[in-house]
Write a protein that holds these residues in place. Structure first.
Motif, short mmCIF file in Angstrom:
data_model
loop_
_atom_site.label_atom_id
_atom_site.label_comp_id
_atom_site.label_asym_id
_atom_site.label_seq_id
_atom_site.Cartn_x
_atom_site.Cartn_y
_atom_site.Cartn_z
N ARG A 237 49.23 37.31 36.38
CA ARG A 237 48.59 35.91 36.81
C ARG A 237 48.15 35.96 38.16
NH1 ARG A 237 50.57 31.27 33.83
NH2 ARG A 237 49.53 30.24 35.59
N GLN A 238 47.06 35.15 38.46
CA GLN A 238 46.52 34.98 39.65
C GLN A 238 47.68 34.14 40.74
OE1 GLN A 238 43.24 32.78 39.76
NE2 GLN A 238 43.19 32.50 42.06
N PRO A 239 47.91 34.80 41.88
CA PRO A 239 49.22 34.13 42.52
C PRO A 239 48.54 32.92 43.23
CG PRO A 239 48.23 36.17 43.69
CD PRO A 239 47.57 35.84 42.36
N SER A 240 49.54 32.03 43.20
CA SER A 240 49.24 30.69 43.77
C SER A 240 49.16 30.77 45.23
CB SER A 240 50.32 29.74 43.67
OG SER A 240 50.69 29.71 42.43
N PRO A 241 48.02 29.73 45.65
CA PRO A 241 47.90 29.97 47.51
C PRO A 241 49.24 29.42 47.95
CG PRO A 241 46.73 28.03 46.24
CD PRO A 241 47.31 28.99 45.21
N PRO A 242 49.33 30.05 49.36
CA PRO A 242 50.35 29.69 50.18
C PRO A 242 50.39 28.28 50.45
CG PRO A 242 49.10 31.19 51.16
CD PRO A 242 48.53 31.08 49.78
N ASP A 243 51.58 27.86 50.39
CA ASP A 243 51.65 26.14 50.90
C ASP A 243 51.42 26.30 52.51
OD1 ASP A 243 52.13 25.51 48.54
OD2 ASP A 243 54.09 25.08 48.69
N SER B 176 40.89 38.04 37.39
CA SER B 176 40.49 39.55 37.08
C SER B 176 40.75 40.47 38.03
CB SER B 176 39.09 39.48 36.58
OG SER B 176 38.67 40.67 36.29
N ARG B 177 40.17 40.11 39.51
CA ARG B 177 40.30 41.03 40.52
C ARG B 177 41.96 41.70 40.71
NH1 ARG B 177 36.05 37.89 41.36
NH2 ARG B 177 34.48 38.84 42.15
N TRP B 178 42.76 40.63 40.53
CA TRP B 178 44.26 40.95 40.59
C TRP B 178 44.64 41.89 39.51
CZ3 TRP B 178 47.39 40.12 44.74
CH2 TRP B 178 46.98 39.26 45.62
N ALA B 179 44.33 41.83 38.35
CA ALA B 179 44.46 42.53 37.26
C ALA B 179 43.95 43.93 37.46
CB ALA B 179 43.90 41.80 35.86
N VAL C 138 37.82 42.99 32.96
CA VAL C 138 36.99 42.79 34.11
C VAL C 138 36.17 41.73 34.21
CG1 VAL C 138 35.96 43.86 36.03
CG2 VAL C 138 37.61 45.15 34.95
N ASP C 139 36.17 40.59 34.72
CA ASP C 139 35.03 39.66 34.91
C ASP C 139 35.06 39.25 36.32
OD1 ASP C 139 37.29 38.00 35.26
OD2 ASP C 139 36.96 37.04 33.39
N GLU C 140 34.22 38.07 36.63
CA GLU C 140 33.91 37.59 38.06
C GLU C 140 35.02 36.87 38.57
OE1 GLU C 140 30.10 36.70 36.98
OE2 GLU C 140 29.41 38.34 38.07
N THR C 141 36.35 36.70 37.89
CA THR C 141 37.11 35.68 38.40
C THR C 141 38.16 36.35 39.20
OG1 THR C 141 38.71 36.15 36.45
CG2 THR C 141 37.10 34.36 36.09
N PRO C 142 38.99 35.45 40.20
CA PRO C 142 39.85 36.07 40.96
C PRO C 142 41.00 36.73 40.40
CG PRO C 142 39.14 34.03 41.94
CD PRO C 142 38.54 34.09 40.38
#
Length: 174
Positions: A148-154, A21-24, A15-19
């Protein structure tokens, strides 16, 4: 600290402060519920540490303060992701100081599930900080899951325009 960890198969999440990590962490909470495994949340601070902390009493106090800060970071991420520590899971919080890859591999043993988040990193970040997930993939005896952090929607208005421009450049329209 090691003796406070649950026995048997555990789900260990970095766990860290990255997005990412929140998904994980969200994935790990769901997997821990599904498989009824205890959840061990680990944050490792990269704060510089003296190789022999016993020699310097001040360094020992700094390490203890940094480990307490690690626990606060984990609690904050749990609040954001799940509204606090899940009541239905056995959850252990571990704060360490040093190299994240080393400590995660050291905690994870055979039969455990080690979960890490992976975000998109820039060239400078990849040059200056080693990849924790690559280190764990090479050295861990546990099963490793990289979320993996999901890609932002187009944007729907611009995605079609981008495709038309791409297609038009390579293949002229008749």
């Amino acid at each position: 600290m090691e003796r406070d960890l649950p026995s048997g198969a555990r789900l260990i999440v970095g766990v860290d402060e990255t997005p990412a990590s929140r998904w994980a962490l969200a994935w790990a909470i769901g997997a821990a519920r599904l498989h009824r495994m205890p959840l061990v949340a680990v944050h490792v601070s990269r704060a510089p540490a003296h190789p022999f902390p016993e020699a310097l009493p001040v360094q020992n106090a700094l390490r203890a303060g940094e480990e307490a800060r690690c626990n606060e970071i984990i609690a904050g991420v749990f609040d954001e992701v799940a509204g606090g520590m899940p009541d239905d899971l056995t959850t252990v919080v571990v704060g360490k100081v040093g190299d994240p890859g080393y400590h995660l591999v050291d905690l994870a043993r055979e039969g455990d599930l080690l979960v890490l988040g992976r975000s998109r990193r820039g060239l400078l970040s990849r040059l200056l900080l080693p990849s924790t997930s690559m280190y764990c993939a090479r050295h861990a005896n546990a099963t490793l899951v990289i979320v993996r952090q999901p890609s932002p929607p187009d944007d729907p208005e611009h995605s079609g325009e981008r495709a038309r421009r791409f297609w038009g450049r390579r293949h002229p329209q008749p």
